[in-house]
Design an enzyme around this catalytic site. Structure first.
Site, PDB file in Angstrom:
ATOM      1  N   LYS A   8      38.630  -1.723 -78.620  1.00  0.00           N
ATOM      2  CA  LYS A   8      38.350  -2.935 -79.394  1.00  0.00           C
ATOM      3  C   LYS A   8      37.122  -2.667 -80.255  1.00  0.00           C
ATOM      4  O   LYS A   8      36.027  -2.442 -79.742  1.00  0.00           O
ATOM      5  CB  LYS A   8      38.107  -4.123 -78.469  1.00  0.00           C
ATOM      6  CG  LYS A   8      37.827  -5.431 -79.202  1.00  0.00           C
ATOM      7  CD  LYS A   8      37.635  -6.574 -78.218  1.00  0.00           C
ATOM      8  CE  LYS A   8      37.340  -7.877 -78.934  1.00  0.00           C
ATOM      9  NZ  LYS A   8      37.147  -8.993 -77.978  1.00  0.00           N
TER      10      LYS A   8
ATOM     11  N   LYS B 127      42.639  -2.898 -81.066  1.00  0.00           N
ATOM     12  CA  LYS B 127      42.341  -4.122 -81.818  1.00  0.00           C
ATOM     13  C   LYS B 127      41.173  -3.839 -82.754  1.00  0.00           C
ATOM     14  O   LYS B 127      40.156  -3.316 -82.289  1.00  0.00           O
ATOM     15  CB  LYS B 127      41.979  -5.246 -80.842  1.00  0.00           C
ATOM     16  CG  LYS B 127      41.627  -6.571 -81.502  1.00  0.00           C
ATOM     17  CD  LYS B 127      41.212  -7.607 -80.464  1.00  0.00           C
ATOM     18  CE  LYS B 127      40.865  -8.922 -81.153  1.00  0.00           C
ATOM     19  NZ  LYS B 127      40.389  -9.932 -80.180  1.00  0.00           N
TER      20      LYS B 127
END
Length: 323
Positions: free
Chosen positions: A195, A248
Site C-alpha cells: 500500500k 493499492k
C-alpha cells in the site's frame, strides 16, 4: 520476399474473431464493491468528490447489498464512519461498532454475499492516523493490539474476510494468531501488502472523514518509488499467513501487480482507488473521454497485469456492461 506472411490484423476484422482470441476477460466474480456506512436511519449522502458513490446507513446498506448480490458481484468491503472518535480508535473495535452491526445485518439478510471488512483505525481516531500516536510518532506494536481486537470483533460479527490496511509491521501475524485463538482459523486475511503513500486516496479520505490531522502517512505507507520493497512487503505478509495479497493503488502500480503475479501463486487483489475512479468521472463529465470505455479499459488493464480480484467503485456499472 513478398509482403510479410504474418498479418496480425487478420484476427481483428470481426467482433467474433476478436472475442475468440481475447487473452484477458473480466467477470463479475473478479469484482469487490466498496461501501461506506454511517449511523442513523434512512441516510444516503452522495460523496461530492466521488460522483455516484454514497454513504449509507445500515438499513439502506442492506437493500443495496441485495442489489449487489443480484447483479452477480460476489463481495463487498465495508468502511465505517462512526459518530465518535478518540485517540485509540476504540469505536473501531467495539463489538457493537458500526461495522460490526453492519456485518451482522448484511449476513442476516444476504447471507451468501461475501463481506470483507477493512481493519484499520484511521476512520475511528481523532487524529486520523492508522496507528496510535505517542509524542508525535505513530507507534507500531501498541497499534497491533487495536488491530487484533478489531479483526476479532469483525469475525465474531460474521465477516467472511478481514483486510488489514494499516501497514503496521507484523499485523498479519498478530491478526492470524488472534483469529486462531478466538476460534476463527478459517477466516481468511486479505492483506493490503503493498500500500503506497499515494495522493490518489484523497476522495476516499473525504468520504470517510479520515484525513490525518497532522503530518502524513509516509512513515508507514510505502514510498511510490520502491518496487523491490513492495515485493519484500508481500513476502512478509505471505510468511505471516496472508491468504490474499493486495496492491493499492492499481493503475499507477500495474508494474507492482505484474511483479507480484510473477512472485506468488496466491490470489492477488488490486484496489482501483477513489482518485482513479474520480479522475475518470471528472474527465467524462467534461466530455474528454468515454466513461464506459475508460472504465472497462482500466479494469482490463488491472486484470491483465495479474490481479485476480479488483476492488472498484465501478463494480456495479461494469457488471451491467458485462451482462
Amino acid at each position: 520476399m513478398a509482403f510479410p506472411i504474418q498479418r496480425l490484423r487478420r484476427l481483428r476484422q470481426r467482433d467474433g474473431l476478436r472475442r475468440m482470441v481475447r487473452e484477458t476477460s473480466l467477470s463479475p466474480s473478479n469484482l469487490i464493491y466498496p461501501m461506506f456506512i454511517v449511523e442513523g436511519q434512512g441516510r444516503r449522502e452522495e460523496i461530492a468528490s466521488m460522483p455516484g458513490q454514497f454513504r449509507c446507513s445500515i438499513d439502506l446498506l442492506i437493500k443495496e447489498a441485495g442489489e449487489i448480490f443480484g447483479l452477480g458481484i460476489p463481495a463487498v468491503i465495508l468502511f465505517g464512519i462512526p459518530d465518535r472518535k478518540d485517540e485509540r480508535g476504540s469505536s473501531g473495535f467495539d463489538p457493537d461498532g458500526i461495522v460490526q452491526r453492519a456485518v451482522r445485518a448484511v449476513k442476516d439478510k444476504v447471507p451468501d454475499l461475501i463481506v470483507v471488512t477493512d481493519v484499520c483505525i484511521d476512520e475511528y481516531t481523532s487524529h486520523g492516523h492508522c496507528g496510535i500516536v505517542k509524542d508525535g510518532r505513530i507507534v507500531n506494536d501498541e497499534t497491533l493490539d487495536c488491530l487484533r481486537a478489531m479483526a476479532r470483533t469483525h469475525a465474531q460479527a460474521g465477516a467472511d474476510i478481514v483486510a488489514p490496511s494499516d501497514m503496521m509491521d507484523g499485523r498479519v501475524a498478530a491478526i492470524r494468531t488472534e483469529l486462531d485463538a478466538a476460534g476463527f482459523p478459517d477466516t481468511p486475511i486479505m492483506a493490503y501488502a503493498a500500500k503506497f503513500a499515494s495522493c490518489f486516496y484523497a476522495p476516499f479520505r473525504d468520504a470517510a472523514a479520515s484525513s490525518p490531522q497532522f503530518g502524513d502517512r509516509q512513515s508507514y505507507q510505502m514510498d511510490p518509488a520502491n518496487r523491490r520493497e513492495a515485493l519484500r512487503e508481500i513476502a512478509l505478509d505471505i510468511e505471516e499467513g496472508a491468504d490474499i495479497v493486495m496492491v493499492k493503488p492499481a493503475l499507477p502500480y500495474l508494474d507492482i501487480i505484474a511483479a507480484a503475479r510473477a512472485f506468488t501463486d496466491l490470489p492477488i487483489a488490486a484496489y482501483q482507488v477513489s482518485g482513479e475512479y474520480s479522475m475518470i468521472k471528472a474527465a467524462a463529465k467534461a466530455d474528454w473521454l468515454d466513461e464506459r470505455r475508460a472504465m472497462m479499459e482500466s479494469l482490463l488493464a488491472i486484470k491483465r497485469a495479474g490481479a485476480d480480484l479488483i476492488l472498484t467503485y465501478f463494480a456495479k456499472d461494469a457488471v451491467r456492461l458485462l451482462d
